[in-house]
Motif scaffolding. Structure first.
Motif, mmCIF file in Angstrom:
data_model
loop_
_atom_site.group_PDB
_atom_site.id
_atom_site.type_symbol
_atom_site.label_atom_id
_atom_site.label_comp_id
_atom_site.label_asym_id
_atom_site.label_seq_id
_atom_site.Cartn_x
_atom_site.Cartn_y
_atom_site.Cartn_z
ATOM 1 N N ILE A 98 -3.409 10.938 6.283
ATOM 2 C CA ILE A 98 -3.020 10.570 4.923
ATOM 3 C C ILE A 98 -3.706 9.291 4.439
ATOM 4 O O ILE A 98 -3.690 8.267 5.101
ATOM 5 C CB ILE A 98 -1.477 10.381 4.816
ATOM 6 N N ASN A 99 -4.296 9.376 3.244
ATOM 7 C CA ASN A 99 -4.901 8.256 2.531
ATOM 8 C C ASN A 99 -3.888 7.961 1.404
ATOM 9 O O ASN A 99 -3.934 8.570 0.346
ATOM 10 C CB ASN A 99 -6.264 8.749 1.986
ATOM 11 N N PRO A 100 -2.927 7.064 1.671
ATOM 12 C CA PRO A 100 -1.771 6.954 0.766
ATOM 13 C C PRO A 100 -2.149 6.557 -0.656
ATOM 14 O O PRO A 100 -3.055 5.752 -0.850
ATOM 15 C CB PRO A 100 -0.921 5.838 1.387
ATOM 16 N N VAL A 101 -1.448 7.113 -1.616
ATOM 17 C CA VAL A 101 -1.667 6.720 -3.009
ATOM 18 C C VAL A 101 -1.110 5.308 -3.170
ATOM 19 O O VAL A 101 -1.825 4.394 -3.556
ATOM 20 C CB VAL A 101 -0.941 7.687 -3.975
ATOM 21 N N ASP A 102 0.147 5.137 -2.824
ATOM 22 C CA ASP A 102 0.791 3.832 -2.964
ATOM 23 C C ASP A 102 1.111 3.324 -1.559
ATOM 24 O O ASP A 102 2.079 3.761 -0.941
ATOM 25 C CB ASP A 102 2.082 4.006 -3.790
ATOM 26 N N ARG A 103 0.286 2.393 -1.108
ATOM 27 C CA ARG A 103 0.436 1.963 0.289
ATOM 28 C C ARG A 103 1.756 1.213 0.519
ATOM 29 O O ARG A 103 2.188 1.044 1.641
ATOM 30 C CB ARG A 103 -0.755 1.110 0.715
ATOM 31 N N MET A 104 2.374 0.770 -0.566
ATOM 32 C CA MET A 104 3.668 0.078 -0.438
ATOM 33 C C MET A 104 4.803 1.102 -0.363
ATOM 34 O O MET A 104 5.954 0.741 -0.182
ATOM 35 C CB MET A 104 3.941 -0.819 -1.652
ATOM 36 N N ASP A 105 4.475 2.363 -0.615
ATOM 37 C CA ASP A 105 5.535 3.363 -0.688
ATOM 38 C C ASP A 105 5.171 4.581 0.173
ATOM 39 O O ASP A 105 5.215 5.717 -0.281
ATOM 40 C CB ASP A 105 5.737 3.769 -2.163
ATOM 41 N N ALA A 106 4.834 4.285 1.429
ATOM 42 C CA ALA A 106 4.481 5.384 2.328
ATOM 43 C C ALA A 106 5.740 5.948 2.991
ATOM 44 O O ALA A 106 5.675 6.883 3.796
ATOM 45 C CB ALA A 106 3.508 4.890 3.397
ATOM 46 N N SER A 107 6.900 5.402 2.635
ATOM 47 C CA SER A 107 8.129 5.793 3.337
ATOM 48 C C SER A 107 8.473 7.271 3.132
ATOM 49 O O SER A 107 8.994 7.915 4.046
ATOM 50 C CB SER A 107 9.293 4.908 2.914
ATOM 51 N N GLY A 108 8.147 7.801 1.940
ATOM 52 C CA GLY A 108 8.431 9.215 1.682
ATOM 53 C C GLY A 108 7.661 10.096 2.659
ATOM 54 O O GLY A 108 8.215 11.027 3.269
ATOM 55 N N ARG A 125 -6.004 3.007 3.085
ATOM 56 C CA ARG A 125 -5.001 2.274 2.298
ATOM 57 C C ARG A 125 -3.841 2.037 3.256
ATOM 58 O O ARG A 125 -3.109 2.973 3.596
ATOM 59 C CB ARG A 125 -4.632 3.077 1.054
ATOM 60 N N GLN A 126 -3.719 0.792 3.673
ATOM 61 C CA GLN A 126 -2.865 0.469 4.817
ATOM 62 C C GLN A 126 -1.389 0.340 4.431
ATOM 63 O O GLN A 126 -1.027 -0.563 3.673
ATOM 64 C CB GLN A 126 -3.365 -0.867 5.399
ATOM 65 N N PRO A 127 -0.534 1.209 4.979
ATOM 66 C CA PRO A 127 0.902 1.070 4.700
ATOM 67 C C PRO A 127 1.416 -0.280 5.210
ATOM 68 O O PRO A 127 0.820 -0.870 6.116
ATOM 69 C CB PRO A 127 1.527 2.221 5.508
ATOM 70 N N VAL A 128 2.500 -0.764 4.638
ATOM 71 C CA VAL A 128 3.014 -2.070 5.067
ATOM 72 C C VAL A 128 3.524 -1.975 6.511
ATOM 73 O O VAL A 128 3.916 -0.901 6.984
ATOM 74 C CB VAL A 128 4.122 -2.593 4.122
ATOM 75 N N GLU A 183 -8.227 -2.385 -7.180
ATOM 76 C CA GLU A 183 -6.804 -2.278 -7.575
ATOM 77 C C GLU A 183 -5.986 -3.454 -7.036
ATOM 78 O O GLU A 183 -6.138 -3.802 -5.865
ATOM 79 C CB GLU A 183 -6.169 -1.034 -6.941
ATOM 80 N N THR A 184 -5.071 -3.953 -7.837
ATOM 81 C CA THR A 184 -4.278 -5.116 -7.397
ATOM 82 C C THR A 184 -3.411 -4.795 -6.186
ATOM 83 O O THR A 184 -3.153 -5.658 -5.360
ATOM 84 C CB THR A 184 -3.324 -5.606 -8.512
ATOM 85 N N SER A 185 -2.949 -3.554 -6.081
ATOM 86 C CA SER A 185 -2.020 -3.218 -4.996
ATOM 87 C C SER A 185 -2.727 -2.927 -3.662
ATOM 88 O O SER A 185 -2.081 -2.692 -2.654
ATOM 89 C CB SER A 185 -1.213 -1.988 -5.395
ATOM 90 N N HIS A 186 -4.049 -2.902 -3.681
ATOM 91 C CA HIS A 186 -4.798 -2.517 -2.473
ATOM 92 C C HIS A 186 -5.024 -3.742 -1.585
ATOM 93 O O HIS A 186 -5.459 -4.794 -2.080
ATOM 94 C CB HIS A 186 -6.148 -1.942 -2.911
#
Ligand code: BGC
Length: 338
Positions: A98-108, A125-128, A183-186
């Motif tokens: 998985i190449n996460p869309v939102d690395r802050m929200d990989a919990s799902g 894209r590194q999950p937290v 991207e700011t979230s990356h």
């Protein structure tokens, strides 16, 4: 046999069957891998995807194990990606990549994978950390962002030491630069921006920031920003520092449209179009990750998960979880090519 004995025998059989998942080596002749990419139109991710498809075929030829790669694009939506993960699980994928869309929200993704007992190899894209620590069967393959940035800064430091006039173009003793950010979230954007500039300062390159902006890794957004900056600061920009090659190419597009020559542009990734621009000298330099190794690490790790084996030793994991891929500076050699 008494009823109790029959019950015990049945219970033992059930236990045996349930132990065949994670942790047990399995004799498999085919592996199904569910791959979800955060977007399908990202140049770097597309480079990785093509190499992955080639390497999967190569692995299949060498090992005799059939690799079924089910590659989906999440179109920048975490919701779409979560649904793709659900589908992969319902199709009995052995492992997810998985190449996460939102690395802050990989919990799902992690919740679904854990419930189904399907290991996950994340990449790019590194999950937290908190999410990565939730389960032993979560891995990450990527690039150390600080190392990348230091290498990016170093290429300008070295050039400035050897030929200051080729960096300080107007000879006023200051290198005036603009910064293009992803991207700011990356995780890569913030760290790359901070450490490339810090490396220039540490290397005693006299720098001054004219301006900067977020172009979300995209060539067209970077090109629009650069066009604006050229209009605002017509003869001031000497250096463009970009968080990736695609945005660097966008800046080059704008410079070429405005017929401005001589400005140095540096990127990161070593993508196919980035390397072409480097070859022709339109891009001064890039930091290129070893993409063959990057993809081999993803695939080998994925396959070992699917087969219930220990992670491969050729790809040492820090904290048992993270594989950091080597990278190198590639610079257009002014002397050799002019
Ligand atoms: C790459 C970018 C890419 C992004 C996607 C970064 O590490 O440098 O080119 O767009 O990852 O997540």
């Amino acid at each position: 046999m008494t009823k109790l004995k029959i019950f015990l025998v049945l219970a033992a059989c059930l236990l045996l069957v349930s132990c065949q998942g994670i942790g047990k080596e399995e004799e498999k002749n085919s592996i199904r891998i569910g791959v979800s990419l955060y977007r399908g139109d990202d140049t770097f991710i597309n480079n990785i995807r093509s190499i992955m498809e080639e390497k999967a075929k190569e692995y299949e030829r060498q090992s005799g194990i059939k690799i079924i790669l089910d590659i989906q694009e999440a179109k920048g939506s975490q919701n779409i990606q979560n649904n793709q993960v659900e589908r992969f699980i319902s199709l009995d994928c052995d492992v997810l990549c998985i190449n996460p869309v939102d690395r802050m929200d990989a919990s799902g993704v992690i919740d679904k994978a854990m419930t189904a007992g399907v290991p996950v190899v994340f990449f790019n894209r590194q999950p937290v950390e908190e999410d990565m620590n939730r389960w032993d069967h979560l891995y990450y393959v990527g690039v150390d962002a600080k190392e990348t940035a230091i290498l990016q800064g170093k290429m300008v430091v070295d050039l400035y030491r050897e030929h200051p006039e080729s960096v300080d173009l107007n000879g006023d003793g200051v290198v005036s630069y603009v910064m293009l950010e992803g991207e700011t979230s990356h995780q890569d954007s913030l760290i790359r921006t901070e450490w490339s500039v810090q490396t220039l300062k540490d290397g005693k390159v006299p720098i001054e920031k004219i301006t900067g902006g977020i172009a979300n890794w995209e060539r067209s957004q970077a090109s629009a920003l650069m066009e604006q900056w050229i209009a605002e600061y017509p003869s001031d920009i000497e250096l463009v520092i970009s968080n990736n090659d695609d945005m660097a190419l966008g800046a080059i597009d704008a410079l070429e449209r405005a017929q401005v020559t001589g400005v140095n542009v540096i990127g990161i990734d070593g993508t196919t179009p980035g390397l072409e621009a480097l070859e022709s000298g339109r891009l001064l330099g890039t930091v290129s990750v070893d993409k063959e190794l990057y993809v081999s690490a993803i695939l080998e790790l994925t396959v070992s998960c699917a087969l219930g084996q220990e992670p491969p030793e050729e790809y040492p994991l820090s904290d048992g979880t993270y594989y950091w891929t080597p990278q190198e500076i590639l610079i257009h050699r002014i002397e050799e090519n002019q």
